[in-house]
Write a protein that holds these residues in place. Structure first.
Motif, PDB file in Angstrom:
ATOM      1  N   GLY A   9     -15.731 -53.974  96.687  1.00 12.84           N
ATOM      2  CA  GLY A   9     -15.144 -52.951  97.540  1.00 12.84           C
ATOM      3  C   GLY A   9     -14.891 -53.497  98.931  1.00 12.84           C
ATOM      4  O   GLY A   9     -14.965 -54.696  99.179  1.00 12.84           O
ATOM      5  N   TYR A  10     -14.620 -52.577  99.835  1.00 11.58           N
ATOM      6  CA  TYR A  10     -14.289 -52.938 101.196  1.00 11.58           C
ATOM      7  C   TYR A  10     -15.469 -53.564 101.926  1.00 11.58           C
ATOM      8  O   TYR A  10     -16.606 -53.109 101.808  1.00 11.58           O
ATOM      9  N   THR A  11     -15.183 -54.608 102.689  1.00 15.91           N
ATOM     10  CA  THR A  11     -16.109 -55.164 103.676  1.00 15.91           C
ATOM     11  C   THR A  11     -15.294 -55.383 104.949  1.00 15.91           C
ATOM     12  O   THR A  11     -14.082 -55.620 104.877  1.00 15.91           O
ATOM     13  N   PRO A  12     -15.922 -55.265 106.115  1.00 15.07           N
ATOM     14  CA  PRO A  12     -15.160 -55.433 107.359  1.00 15.07           C
ATOM     15  C   PRO A  12     -14.430 -56.779 107.401  1.00 15.07           C
ATOM     16  O   PRO A  12     -15.014 -57.826 107.133  1.00 15.07           O
ATOM     17  N   GLY A  13     -13.165 -56.714 107.704  1.00 22.86           N
ATOM     18  CA  GLY A  13     -12.327 -57.908 107.752  1.00 22.86           C
ATOM     19  C   GLY A  13     -11.480 -58.091 106.513  1.00 22.86           C
ATOM     20  O   GLY A  13     -10.498 -58.829 106.531  1.00 22.86           O
ATOM     21  N   SER A  14     -11.831 -57.411 105.424  1.00 19.89           N
ATOM     22  CA  SER A  14     -11.097 -57.628 104.177  1.00 19.89           C
ATOM     23  C   SER A  14      -9.744 -56.920 104.149  1.00 19.89           C
ATOM     24  O   SER A  14      -8.870 -57.304 103.374  1.00 19.89           O
TER      25      SER A  14
END
Length: 178
Positions: free
Chosen positions: A116-121
């Motif tokens: 899922g989403y991670t900061p920067g992705s």
């Protein structure tokens, strides 16, 4: 070198700072909340990671993170100035450009690991990777891109890691003394 070539080099060189700023804006906005909500899950998924790592991650607040990002901006501005001075030939500039692209791949690997989403992705496929490929192509067509060897990739990752650790350490110092 013609004036037109200098103009292209300026866009390529200073574009790194602009692309980085767009990308790190996402991180400044998302990291503090994401860390608060995901560290418990990360602890469960990765029990082999020492508890001190999780405690340190939890202790980074928005002010410290933003200060580290500002310190990185100063570093990148200096790198881009060197790139401009050398018409893109600077080894430091080219290493930083490689580091920017490679760190984007790290973001995508983190997102894949988390499923899922991670900061920067979010900005990696929209800004980081396209800019890196475009800038390297422009440098290659201008005849100034150094041949990239595996050692250069390792240097790029090392540059990104050292810069991140150093800017966070710099941010932590003054803020922790208050």
């Amino acid at each position: 070198m013609t004036q037109e070539a200098n103009d292209v080099d300026a866009v390529v060189v200073w574009g790194l700072l602009a692309a980085w700023a767009l990308h790190d804006t996402e991180e400044v906005v998302m990291v503090p909340r994401w860390v608060r909500t995901h560290v418990p899950e990360l602890r469960r998924r990765f029990p082999q990671v020492p508890e001190t790592v999780w405690r340190r991650l939890e202790s980074v607040d928005a002010r410290e993170f933003t200060t580290a990002v500002a310190a990185m901006a100063v570093l990148l501005a200096a790198v881009c100035a060197d790139g401009q001075r050398t018409g893109g030939r600077s080894a430091v500039y080219q290493t930083a450009l490689n580091a920017f692209g490679l760190h984007g791949l790290v973001h995508l690997a983190q997102a894949a690991t988390m499923r899922g989403y991670t900061p920067g992705s979010a900005t990696t496929p929209l800004v980081v990777l396209p800019f890196t490929v475009w800038a390297r192509g422009r440098l290659r067509r201008s005849g100034v891109l150094r041949r990239t060897r595996p050692r250069d990739l390792a240097q790029g990752l090392g540059f990104a890691a050292v810069a991140a650790v150093a800017t966070h350490a710099l941010a932590q110092g003054p803020l922790r003394r208050r």
